[in-house]
Design a protein around this motif. Structure first.
Motif: not given
Length: 392
Positions: A339-363
């Motif tokens: 659940g913890d991993y899935l939430i982070v993945e979902e948040v990074s995908r929904s908040v990040g506007r670009t692939k770079e932002e998604e990766k930064r949030i995920m990282d």
């Protein structure tokens, strides 16, 4: 009915839970579906209570519990714990405050046994629940047997939405902080990858050619489980604590490989057997007992969650983390992996506007969230449940 047909029914219920969980991005927890469906089938008589015992998986699951805990002890690389010490300490602060609040307030409002029945499951996962349920049964507290299973089933519904909301707010601050693109705080993707089992394997004491055998790995894990059970009988200290210590020490001393049960290709079946053990704990619990426990369960979840949140706020202030990051790390105690991993993945995908932002949030978020979950669910809750249940 033949045992294979009974097992088919039980696994079909688990598979239904997985389908709903995957379809809802873990918003509908697998175990909630399994517990709810099985309980309804038992109460209506569609699935007679005798069938579960006849499946023989209950006995298998009981044997595998100490083995699985040894495996859990091998899942957290010490190097990752060192690099994520802030997440570990913040999580432990949350657990201590949450348990302290439950033991004091729930004891005051209800009684001490009710507090113990809820503390283990709320601060951890399936193993903490099993330790608590078994302990209550052995101590003769059958009247409150429904409390741990209902807490265990419902806590996800509080923990996961709250985590997602707070992490989304923190992810926005990462996205909007342009300077964070070039900064690094040691909480990046490499630590997260290590926790997910993709790290390079250190050289072990036993030659690799032997560890490529699933049977040898299982033999080593069963040695650990049997030793833990024997030590529990000799010392009076719950076997789960010994199992955890053996797993952690075995991995640190390079006796066990990381994620040993996964490497033996046996973790899937072990988890099925373990879930059947959870299902078997529903035998004998009536609808009236569940209804009667709801007030206590809701109170436990509210007070326990409040304690976790307070711990996150305090820990965040100590280490200068925003509360929108610290609190979710502590709340992983209520649902754990994946659940913890899935939430982070979902948040990074929904908040990040670009692939770079998604990766930064995920990282930034994946490692502390995973470490928070492993600290609470894999280690902390087992210790809490084992210690508290021995005080009854």
């Amino acid at each position: 009915m033949q045992p294979i047909y009974i097992v088919l029914i039980l696994i079909a219920i688990i598979a239904l839970g997985e389908v709903l969980s995957l379809s809802s991005r873990a918003k509908i927890p697998t175990l909630l579906v399994v517990v709810a469906v099985t309980f309804l089938l038992l109460q209506t008589g569609i699935l007679p209570e005798s069938y579960i015992e006849a499946s023989t998986l209950v006995a298998v699951g009981g044997v595998l519990v100490p083995v699985l805990i040894v495996h859990l002890g091998t899942m957290i690389p010490l190097s990752v714990i060192k690099s994520q010490y802030k997440a570990v300490i913040i999580t432990l602060i949350g657990l201590v405050i949450s348990v302290a609040l439950m033991l004091s307030l729930i004891t005051l409002l209800f009684d001490y046994s009710t507090a113990v029945a809820g503390a283990g499951p709320l601060t951890g996962g399936i193993i903490a629940y099993i330790v608590t349920a078994e302990g209550l049964k052995e101590a003769g507290f059958t009247a409150i047997a429904a409390i741990p299973v209902v807490v265990f089933a419902l806590q996800n519904l509080v923990g996961m939405p709250l985590t997602s909301t707070l992490l989304s707010k923190y992810a926005v601050s990462i996205r909007d902080d342009l300077s964070s693109r070039d900064s690094s705080n040691g909480e990046g993707d490499s630590d997260g990858s290590a926790l997910l089992g993709t790290n390079s394997q250190k050289k072990l004491l036993i030659p690799e050619k032997f560890l490529s055998s699933n049977f040898i790995l299982l033999f080593m894990l069963f040695i650990g489980g049997a030793l833990a059970t024997w030590l529990g009988e000799v010392t009076g200290i719950n076997y789960s604590l010994w199992s955890l210590a053996i797993g952690v020490a075995g991995a640190a001393l390079r006796i066990y490989p990381d994620r040993a049960l996964d490497r033996s290709n046996s973790s899937g079946f072990a988890m099925v057997a373990l879930i059947v053990v959870v299902v078997s704990s529903l035998v004998g619990i009536t609808f009236e007992q569940v209804v009667a426990s709801l007030v206590a369960v809701i109170t436990i979840i509210l007070i326990g969650t409040t304690g976790l949140v307070l711990g996150g706020i305090i820990g965040g202030k100590i280490f200068k983390w925003k509360s929108t990051k610290a609190i979710p790390v502590v709340l992983t105690a209520m649902y754990g992996f994946p659940g913890d991993y899935l939430i982070v993945e979902e948040v990074s995908r929904s908040v990040g506007r670009t692939k770079e932002e998604e990766k930064r949030i995920m990282d930034e978020l994946v490692a502390p969230m995973l470490i928070g979950g492993f600290t609470s669910v894999t280690v902390g809750s087992i210790v809490i449940a084992s210690v508290l249940i021995s005080t009854l």
